[in-house]
Design an enzyme around this catalytic site. Sequence first.
Site, PDB file in Angstrom:
ATOM      1  N   ASP A   1      -5.893   2.230  -3.373  1.00 40.23           N
ATOM      2  CA  ASP A   1      -7.151   2.097  -2.713  1.00 40.23           C
ATOM      3  C   ASP A   1      -7.442   3.058  -1.807  1.00 40.23           C
ATOM      4  O   ASP A   1      -8.463   3.131  -1.046  1.00 40.23           O
ATOM      5  CB  ASP A   1      -7.113   0.585  -1.923  1.00 40.23           C
TER       6      ASP A   1
ATOM      7  N   SER B   1       0.843  -1.237  -0.094  1.00 39.30           N
ATOM      8  CA  SER B   1       0.049   0.092  -0.162  1.00 39.30           C
ATOM      9  C   SER B   1       0.894   1.270  -0.204  1.00 39.30           C
ATOM     10  O   SER B   1       1.547   1.529  -0.904  1.00 39.30           O
ATOM     11  CB  SER B   1      -0.955  -0.092   1.332  1.00 39.30           C
TER      12      SER B   1
END
Length: 452
Positions: free
Chosen positions: A248, A102
């Site tokens: 995301d 991430s």
Amino acid sequence: MTRKYFGTDGIRGQSNVFPMTPDLAMRVGIAVGTIFRRGDHTHRVVIGKDTRLSGYMLENALVAGFTAAGLDVYLLGPIPTPAVAMLTRSLRADVGVMISASHNPFADNGIKLFGPDGYKMSDEIEARIEALIDRDNFHAQLARSHEIGRASRVDGDIYRYIEFVKRTLPRDVTLHGLRVVVDCANGAAYKAAPTALWELGADVVEIGTEPDGLNINKECGSTYPKTLQEKVHEVRADIGIALDGDADRVIIVDEQGSIIDGDQVMAVIAGNMVEDKELKGGGVVATVMSNLGLERHLNGMNLDLVRTKVGDRYVVEHMRKNGYNVGGEQSGHIVLSDFGTTGDGLVAALQVLAAVKRAGRPVSEVCRKFDPVPQLLRNVRITAGAAPLEDGNVKKAIADAEAELKGRGRLVIRPSGTEPLIRVMAEGDDPAQVESVVSGLIDVISSVRTAA
């Protein structure tokens, strides 16, 4: 529930350091493949990744594990996490895997898992996976020789995701006339995000779209908005959009260069959905880290703010169980269940762009829905294995701080699910009091942080 490998968002760690090693990745593939090899159909798994150098290593290890377990593997290449979730369902796969850490630096990596419904796996399934990984007769789980799976690289599926994203923009909206700077963090969305925005009509200025395996999230992306702010000023853009390494999450920058975080984004989207009579559940689901100002803003609209543990998976679980369609985190994970099963920074950005176009006003006016309550978050790095929150002096200090803030603010103290940190957050109407409370707790926790 104590877990050995899984944190709040899959398995994560420094590449080539346990647990983020090819050996464990292969064992994860075998364990997950064993659990999801159900029925007599041809079993398949889709694997996506971001742009980290270590992605090649982990991808091949996972392929070895899944094929050894009897699953066919479809390799998607660099692609956003929400695309993996979407394609898991679209391709009728049994499992979806995203190789990404991430927003973390390039040296880290992680493994995120999705079930056949496109949702992240539950704590219970993760516990089963861990149990299988550590079984003494681990290799008894391998498929028979004639059942070993095949692997193939899939080309073009990123465009299926791009078309999906474009369809989430309301039909009455076009992005013509908007100059948009998009920062893709040299990560997974470096192709998808600029392409989708340009095809929807925007004048696109792209940064963070030259990944080299080492520069993901490096002085760019949602955790380093300074680069985006400077570019918005330079090109006189209407809006800036910053994604993280796996796309995301999203942070918005207005035309003045000011940051608009996930709380403000949720307020914008929820407000629009109320006007369109599309908001479900009577409110928004967020985490304990969301600002008190958001809660007060929603309450003023007769909407609730429901809080969960930190982690978008817990937000999603509550949304599914209770019928909400808007949720997310202050950090920029925005979950819109009408469109997808996990946080999607690009889809959330399009909903903000739609609000701006419909209003015909600057982003700075459209996206400032409330004044945030003064909030301070600081981290204390701890030694692996240390548990300072179990110390008696720390417990007393926390209780005293909660009593001091009672009725005037909130206190949240928690271990990070992805790093060896204790996160200390306080918020309240008196910034001096907030500063005093956090500083005092940091001092106490620091004094015991290395005690294993």
